[in-house]
Design a protein around this motif. Sequence first.
Motif, short mmCIF file in Angstrom:
data_model
loop_
_atom_site.label_atom_id
_atom_site.label_comp_id
_atom_site.label_asym_id
_atom_site.label_seq_id
_atom_site.Cartn_x
_atom_site.Cartn_y
_atom_site.Cartn_z
N LEU A 1 -6.53 -5.41 7.01
CA LEU A 1 -4.88 -5.41 6.81
C LEU A 1 -4.69 -4.76 5.41
CD1 LEU A 1 -3.43 -8.50 8.42
CD2 LEU A 1 -2.99 -6.18 8.99
N ARG A 2 -5.50 -5.29 4.27
CA ARG A 2 -5.10 -5.01 2.90
C ARG A 2 -5.19 -3.40 2.88
NH1 ARG A 2 -4.78 -6.59 -2.01
NH2 ARG A 2 -4.95 -8.95 -1.60
N PRO A 3 -6.40 -2.96 3.33
CA PRO A 3 -6.35 -1.38 2.95
C PRO A 3 -5.13 -0.70 3.87
CG PRO A 3 -8.32 -1.90 4.10
CD PRO A 3 -7.59 -3.17 3.52
N LEU A 4 -4.99 -0.98 4.99
CA LEU A 4 -3.69 -0.63 6.07
C LEU A 4 -2.51 -0.47 5.36
CD1 LEU A 4 -2.66 0.71 8.61
CD2 LEU A 4 -2.86 -1.58 9.72
N LEU A 5 -2.34 -1.91 4.81
CA LEU A 5 -0.77 -1.99 4.07
C LEU A 5 -1.07 -1.30 2.98
CD1 LEU A 5 -0.22 -5.73 4.75
CD2 LEU A 5 1.17 -3.91 5.23
N THR A 6 -1.74 -1.02 2.14
CA THR A 6 -1.81 -0.15 1.00
C THR A 6 -1.47 1.36 1.22
OG1 THR A 6 -3.47 -1.55 -0.31
CG2 THR A 6 -3.30 0.73 -0.91
N ALA A 7 -2.12 1.72 2.38
CA ALA A 7 -1.63 2.98 2.84
C ALA A 7 -0.16 3.36 3.37
CB ALA A 7 -2.62 3.68 3.66
N LEU A 8 0.19 2.24 4.03
CA LEU A 8 1.47 2.29 4.62
C LEU A 8 2.56 2.14 3.70
CD1 LEU A 8 1.21 0.12 7.98
CD2 LEU A 8 1.22 2.72 7.52
N LEU A 9 2.17 1.23 2.46
CA LEU A 9 3.28 1.00 1.38
C LEU A 9 3.07 1.62 0.11
CD1 LEU A 9 3.48 -2.86 1.72
CD2 LEU A 9 5.25 -1.25 2.78
N HIS A 10 2.17 2.66 0.09
CA HIS A 10 1.95 3.23 -1.13
C HIS A 10 1.58 2.24 -2.20
CE1 HIS A 10 1.83 6.92 1.09
NE2 HIS A 10 1.95 7.53 0.05
N ASP A 11 1.08 1.17 -2.16
CA ASP A 11 1.19 0.02 -3.21
C ASP A 11 -0.19 -0.78 -3.16
OD1 ASP A 11 1.55 -1.95 -4.59
OD2 ASP A 11 3.14 -3.09 -3.29
N PRO A 12 -1.09 -0.14 -4.10
CA PRO A 12 -2.53 -0.85 -4.01
C PRO A 12 -2.49 -2.20 -4.60
CG PRO A 12 -2.16 0.60 -6.17
CD PRO A 12 -0.89 0.79 -5.14
N GLU A 13 -1.57 -2.71 -5.13
CA GLU A 13 -1.72 -3.99 -5.60
C GLU A 13 -0.98 -4.97 -4.65
OE1 GLU A 13 -3.34 -4.96 -8.25
OE2 GLU A 13 -3.71 -2.75 -8.83
N LEU A 14 -0.30 -4.32 -3.66
CA LEU A 14 0.58 -5.09 -2.60
C LEU A 14 1.58 -6.01 -3.26
CD1 LEU A 14 -1.72 -5.75 0.34
CD2 LEU A 14 -0.42 -3.75 -0.10
N ASP A 15 2.26 -5.68 -4.25
CA ASP A 15 3.36 -6.47 -5.08
C ASP A 15 4.46 -6.15 -4.20
OD1 ASP A 15 1.61 -7.08 -6.98
OD2 ASP A 15 1.93 -5.60 -8.25
N SER A 16 4.73 -5.39 -3.11
CA SER A 16 5.60 -5.14 -2.38
C SER A 16 6.17 -6.55 -1.55
CB SER A 16 5.77 -4.12 -1.49
OG SER A 16 5.42 -2.92 -1.91
N SER A 17 7.52 -6.62 -1.24
CA SER A 17 7.92 -7.67 -0.34
C SER A 17 7.21 -7.63 0.91
CB SER A 17 9.44 -7.54 -0.22
OG SER A 17 9.82 -8.46 0.80
N SER A 18 6.74 -8.70 1.40
CA SER A 18 6.07 -8.87 2.41
C SER A 18 7.23 -8.73 3.73
CB SER A 18 5.87 -10.50 2.85
OG SER A 18 7.11 -11.38 2.92
N ARG A 19 8.40 -8.71 3.56
CA ARG A 19 9.34 -8.24 4.84
C ARG A 19 9.25 -6.65 4.78
NH1 ARG A 19 14.92 -11.67 3.03
NH2 ARG A 19 14.11 -13.45 3.85
#
Length: 415
Positions: free
Chosen positions: A162-180
């Motif tokens: 999930l972490r690498p998949l979300l990183t690619a989808l959000l373009h956010d390596p730290e995953l600081d983006s909103s969970s929404r």
Amino acid sequence: MLTRRTHPTPHAPRPARRTDVVVVGGGTAGLAAAGRLTAAGLGVTVLEATGRIGGRMATVHRDGFRLDRTGQLPLPGTPALPRPLRLCRLSGGVLLRGAGRTHRVGGAAPAGDEADDHAWLHSSLARLRHCPEARLRAWPELTAASALSARGIPPGIAERSLRPLLTALLHDPELDSSSRLGDLALRSFARGGLSLPAGGAGALPELLASRLPAGTVRTGVRATEVSTTAVTTHGHGTFRCRAVVVATGAAEAARLLPGLRVPAFRPVTVLHHAAPGALPSGAALVVEAADRGPVTHSVAASAADPSRAPGGRTLVTSVVLGERAAEPPELLDKAARSQLGAMHQAPADDWELLAVHHDPQALPAAPPPYPAVRRARLLDGLYVCGDHRDVPGPPGDLSSAARAVQALLKDLAGR
């Protein structure tokens, strides 16, 4: 009246031009707004400061290759994408490449330990596919990274998949983006997978521009001052109008509209390589899951969309995020070679580097609390749109343009 004044230009004054609406910015948001205004029967002039339309969605043509300036993939579940924009599906899904392991999301079920990951993700994405947006927005809002540990997700699956998949989808390596925002991206992925615009990312602004009357768009015209009834330009005189829509990036919008919020940005660098033949990875998004180099994700773009490369060659488009995106192109290329070879399972030493595009303000950051949308109407006659007012990326450009036009038409009708 809200205005922004700059030093007068040395050019002799030119006669004022008149139109119903002036749109400042010839990117996706500006062209989408101009199309809606034209359809409503208004006369529109689009002023683009550079020599081309499209903004970050532009596609460069070089030696038979079509090279995007952006690495963002449109999600087919996004209702705002205009028709008849043709999308080329990444039929191979997502390949998560770790050290000695590969896990495919959206493909056939693997065997062994990876089968547990696959089964969990498959069932979770299936539930998310049918989840109403209202229910997603009712979940407690965290950062995307915090949500991975707070929602009872098995730790191994969270980190491996999930972490690498979300990183690619959000373009956010730290995953600081909103969970929404992460939830909405995963739901769109679950509903439609991933695709590339046929012919390159520039196909979207080109489609929008093709619907406008000839002469609507003027390139090479930079706005220096805006008000509710006029736009002053550098060397091209003043354009008089009944309303103005500022459809530029956030920083330029704030220059024209003092006091406008400027978000933090996520930098992105896109590497384009030409491989001599087909690659084993095929039409799949290959995501780095072991931190083996600067590239976050990569795709053999021409495997999904053959128009992006000449016959017998493969266009490989790779994305670098975070701090490493600012490294010099030659160092990134050197550091990425062995990693790309491992990701695509083919030696990359002889690949030709076609282009490197770096954008320090590629996407606005969207940390919690995530407001989803920001107002488009500043004053009666002055409006602003762009993904900095909505969801980051092209869907935000399109939906914010629709909101700005709706507010403008309402104001005109009430005058």
